[in-house]
Scaffold this active site. Structure first.
Site, PDB file in Angstrom:
ATOM      1  N   ARG A 159    -123.872 -63.465 -28.790  1.00 33.84           N
ATOM      2  CA  ARG A 159    -123.112 -64.680 -29.129  1.00 33.84           C
ATOM      3  C   ARG A 159    -121.587 -64.504 -29.065  1.00 33.84           C
ATOM      4  O   ARG A 159    -120.845 -65.140 -29.826  1.00 33.84           O
ATOM      5  CB  ARG A 159    -123.486 -65.228 -30.512  1.00 33.84           C
ATOM      6  N   SER A 237    -128.007 -73.658 -34.243  1.00 33.50           N
ATOM      7  CA  SER A 237    -127.916 -72.689 -35.347  1.00 33.50           C
ATOM      8  C   SER A 237    -126.483 -72.671 -35.876  1.00 33.50           C
ATOM      9  O   SER A 237    -125.553 -72.493 -35.096  1.00 33.50           O
ATOM     10  CB  SER A 237    -128.270 -71.292 -34.857  1.00 33.50           C
ATOM     11  N   GLU A 327    -121.445 -69.835 -36.381  1.00 31.93           N
ATOM     12  CA  GLU A 327    -121.518 -69.793 -34.919  1.00 31.93           C
ATOM     13  C   GLU A 327    -120.632 -70.835 -34.222  1.00 31.93           C
ATOM     14  O   GLU A 327    -119.915 -70.484 -33.284  1.00 31.93           O
ATOM     15  CB  GLU A 327    -122.978 -69.970 -34.472  1.00 31.93           C
TER      16      GLU A 327
HETATM   17  C1  LIG Z   1    -129.570 -78.920 -30.983  1.00 29.59           C
HETATM   18  C2  LIG Z   1    -128.776 -77.713 -30.518  1.00 29.59           C
HETATM   19  C3  LIG Z   1    -129.437 -76.546 -30.158  1.00 29.59           C
HETATM   20  C4  LIG Z   1    -128.707 -75.418 -29.724  1.00 29.59           C
HETATM   21  N1  LIG Z   1    -129.383 -74.290 -29.375  1.00 29.59           N
HETATM   22  C5  LIG Z   1    -128.696 -73.203 -28.929  1.00 29.59           C
HETATM   23  C6  LIG Z   1    -129.391 -71.998 -28.550  1.00 29.59           C
HETATM   24  O1  LIG Z   1    -130.607 -71.933 -28.569  1.00 29.59           O
HETATM   25  N2  LIG Z   1    -128.646 -70.945 -28.134  1.00 29.59           N
HETATM   26  C7  LIG Z   1    -127.283 -70.983 -28.066  1.00 29.59           C
HETATM   27  O2  LIG Z   1    -126.675 -69.981 -27.666  1.00 29.59           O
HETATM   28  N3  LIG Z   1    -126.596 -72.111 -28.427  1.00 29.59           N
HETATM   29  C8  LIG Z   1    -127.272 -73.210 -28.850  1.00 29.59           C
HETATM   30  N4  LIG Z   1    -126.588 -74.343 -29.230  1.00 29.59           N
HETATM   31  C9  LIG Z   1    -125.117 -74.353 -29.168  1.00 29.59           C
HETATM   32  C10 LIG Z   1    -124.585 -74.986 -27.858  1.00 29.59           C
HETATM   33  O3  LIG Z   1    -125.623 -75.575 -27.133  1.00 29.59           O
HETATM   34  C11 LIG Z   1    -123.912 -73.937 -26.980  1.00 29.59           C
HETATM   35  O4  LIG Z   1    -122.902 -73.274 -27.663  1.00 29.59           O
HETATM   36  C12 LIG Z   1    -123.309 -74.572 -25.705  1.00 29.59           C
HETATM   37  O5  LIG Z   1    -122.897 -73.554 -24.813  1.00 29.59           O
HETATM   38  C13 LIG Z   1    -122.109 -75.465 -26.001  1.00 29.59           C
HETATM   39  O6  LIG Z   1    -121.771 -76.117 -24.798  1.00 29.59           O
HETATM   40  P1  LIG Z   1    -120.818 -77.376 -24.823  1.00 29.59           P
HETATM   41  O7  LIG Z   1    -120.571 -77.766 -23.408  1.00 29.59           O
HETATM   42  O8  LIG Z   1    -121.418 -78.435 -25.679  1.00 29.59           O
HETATM   43  O9  LIG Z   1    -119.528 -76.771 -25.482  1.00 29.59           O
HETATM   44  P2  LIG Z   1    -118.561 -77.477 -26.548  1.00 29.59           P
HETATM   45  O10 LIG Z   1    -119.278 -77.626 -27.838  1.00 29.59           O
HETATM   46  O11 LIG Z   1    -117.983 -78.703 -25.970  1.00 29.59           O
HETATM   47  O12 LIG Z   1    -117.442 -76.367 -26.692  1.00 29.59           O
HETATM   48  C14 LIG Z   1    -117.734 -75.151 -27.340  1.00 29.59           C
HETATM   49  C15 LIG Z   1    -116.514 -74.235 -27.217  1.00 29.59           C
HETATM   50  O13 LIG Z   1    -116.299 -73.886 -25.863  1.00 29.59           O
HETATM   51  C16 LIG Z   1    -115.013 -74.326 -25.406  1.00 29.59           C
HETATM   52  N5  LIG Z   1    -115.221 -74.763 -24.014  1.00 29.59           N
HETATM   53  C17 LIG Z   1    -116.126 -75.658 -23.556  1.00 29.59           C
HETATM   54  N6  LIG Z   1    -116.083 -75.707 -22.216  1.00 29.59           N
HETATM   55  C18 LIG Z   1    -115.114 -74.846 -21.813  1.00 29.59           C
HETATM   56  C19 LIG Z   1    -114.608 -74.436 -20.536  1.00 29.59           C
HETATM   57  N7  LIG Z   1    -115.070 -74.934 -19.394  1.00 29.59           N
HETATM   58  N8  LIG Z   1    -113.595 -73.505 -20.509  1.00 29.59           N
HETATM   59  C20 LIG Z   1    -113.122 -72.973 -21.673  1.00 29.59           C
HETATM   60  N9  LIG Z   1    -113.564 -73.315 -22.897  1.00 29.59           N
HETATM   61  C21 LIG Z   1    -114.568 -74.246 -22.968  1.00 29.59           C
HETATM   62  C22 LIG Z   1    -114.598 -75.402 -26.371  1.00 29.59           C
HETATM   63  O14 LIG Z   1    -113.203 -75.495 -26.458  1.00 29.59           O
HETATM   64  C23 LIG Z   1    -115.217 -74.900 -27.666  1.00 29.59           C
HETATM   65  O15 LIG Z   1    -114.396 -73.906 -28.231  1.00 29.59           O
HETATM   66  C24 LIG Z   1    -127.296 -75.481 -29.660  1.00 29.59           C
HETATM   67  C25 LIG Z   1    -126.639 -76.681 -30.027  1.00 29.59           C
HETATM   68  C26 LIG Z   1    -127.378 -77.777 -30.449  1.00 29.59           C
HETATM   69  C27 LIG Z   1    -126.661 -79.031 -30.827  1.00 29.59           C
END
Ligand SMILES: Cc1cc2nc3c(=O)[nH]c(=O)nc-3n(C[C@H](O)[C@H](O)[C@H](O)COP(=O)(O)OP(=O)(O)OC[C@H]3O[C@@H](n4cnc5c(N)ncnc54)[C@H](O)[C@@H]3O)c2cc1C
Length: 332
Positions: A159, A237, A327
């Site tokens: 992570r 999580s 997280e």
């Molecule tokens: C229901 C649910 C289940 C989930 N299950 C998991 C799981 O099983 N495993 C897991 O690892 N995670 C899980 N997550 C967390 C999430 O899915 C991941 O962290 C995912 O990668 C976030 O992607 P996002 O595009 O929504 O990022 P965002 O939430 O929009 O951003 C997250 C972070 O990344 C930065 N960011 C986003 N895109 C970029 C980019 N292109 N360049 C630089 N920085 C950037 C943002 O500034 C922020 O700091 C879950 C979330 C939910 C809601």
């Protein structure tokens, strides 16, 4: 201006001063470079599924929405697939499993964009993106260059990665995956998934069966976004599984680096007496399906999310002397 509640899976967040949706790498770089030049802070959002944004946030926002997937498959190297940062992860995983590109099937159903996956080395059910990422292309805000980072330099761990450690340095533009070709999954190392598939640990299973099994398991835990299910109005999580030298007796564990042990955070929370559905009020509670997800039942605030998180951390620490790390990214 639209509230950021519409851009986050928690449905929480203030109203930004400006919001730009960038649909190309050029637009991303232009927006980031302009903000840096003017000394303005810029919140970068993919799908908003790992963000807790304060209710009084008023800053500038850039939404990453560049699309495109290019595949250069060969029998020797497998599929060499370049994916633009704004692609939706699960669309890409669905394409990969249908195309016989292996190594991503365990990530089925995880919300978010592909560009965000390297940041916390997204993983589930025994797979993590660092297993299959070959390169990350990113705009370097310090040198104002486009850098290609090979997987070995991304400092991927459980992570986390260099992108999380140096959070304001790179904006990820695209990610290259190298995926072995085949009809079977990579070996299953996760007990619950092996049981669902009826295979032994270490065995492989058909790619599409693994995808279906993972989606079914995730749905049963509220870990797939569904607009009408408040158990999914979360960041997934809320805590990582802590890595310890000695795990409490009876806890589910996995081996970690340097002879240490990773302990189930969900187990610690439940054993500390905090059950599914628990809340300090009825607006923000733990999911009724999973002890690790903090959810917005409607009208919840970021402050209430963090208050419940602190209560959980304190209670687990009192009982086990173990600190749970948060997280998602906290903004504001
Ligand atoms: C229901 C649910 C289940 C989930 N299950 C998991 C799981 O099983 N495993 C897991 O690892 N995670 C899980 N997550 C967390 C999430 O899915 C991941 O962290 C995912 O990668 C976030 O992607 P996002 O595009 O929504 O990022 P965002 O939430 O929009 O951003 C997250 C972070 O990344 C930065 N960011 C986003 N895109 C970029 C980019 N292109 N360049 C630089 N920085 C950037 C943002 O500034 C922020 O700091 C879950 C979330 C939910 C809601």
């Amino acid at each position: 201006m639209t509230s950021l509640a519409e851009y986050t899976s928690l449905r929480i967040g203030g109203t930004p001063r400006s919001l730009v949706v960038a649909t190309s790498q050029e637009q991303i770089i232009e927006a980031v470079a302009a903000a840096d030049e003017q000394g303005r802070e810029l919140l970068i959002i993919g799908l908003g599924s790992n963000l807790v944004i304060s209710d009084d946030f008023v800053g500038d926002v850039l939404v990453i929405a560049n699309k495109g997937i290019e595949n250069d498959a060969s029998a020797c190297a497998g599929a060499w697939v370049s994916v633009q940062a704004g692609e939706i992860l699960d669309d890409f995983v669905e394409l990969a499993t249908a195309s016989g590109w292996t190594g991503l099937e365990g990530l089925s159903g995880i919300p978010g964009t592909v560009g965000a996956t390297p940041i916390q080395n997204v993983g589930a059910y025994g797979q993590q993106v660092s297993d299959t990422i070959a390169q990350v292309r990113a705009y370097n805000r310090e040198t104002k260059t486009i850098d290609t980072l090979f997987a070995q330099t991304c400092e991927f761990e459980y992570r986390t990665s260099i992108f999380k450690q140096q959070s304001n340095r790179w904006v990820i533009l695209s990610v290259v995956f190298q995926l072995p070709l085949g009809t079977l999954s990579s070996p299953i190392h996760y007990n619950e998934l092996a049981a669902k598939l009826g295979v032994e640990i270490g065995q492989r299973a058909p790619l599409l069966a693994v995808r279906d099994a993972v989606v079914a398991l995730r749905n049963s835990k509220g870990m797939i976004l569904l607009a009408d299910d408040h158990d999914t109005w979360s960041t997934g999580s809320f805590f990582t599984n802590p890595v310890v030298t000695e795990a409490p007796a009876g806890a589910p564990t996995w081996s970690a680096k340097d002879g240490k042990t990773k302990v189930s955070a969900a187990w610690l929370i439940e054993q500390a007496g905090i059950g599914k559905g628990f809340g300090l009020n009825d607006r923000v509670t733990i999911s009724t399906k999973h002890a690790l997800a903090i959810t917005n039942r409607g009208g919840g605030t970021a402050a209430e999310v963090l208050e419940l998180a602190k209560y959980i951390q304190d209670t687990v620490h009192q009982k086990f002397g173990i600190t749970l790390d948060i997280e998602p990214q906290i903004v504001g």
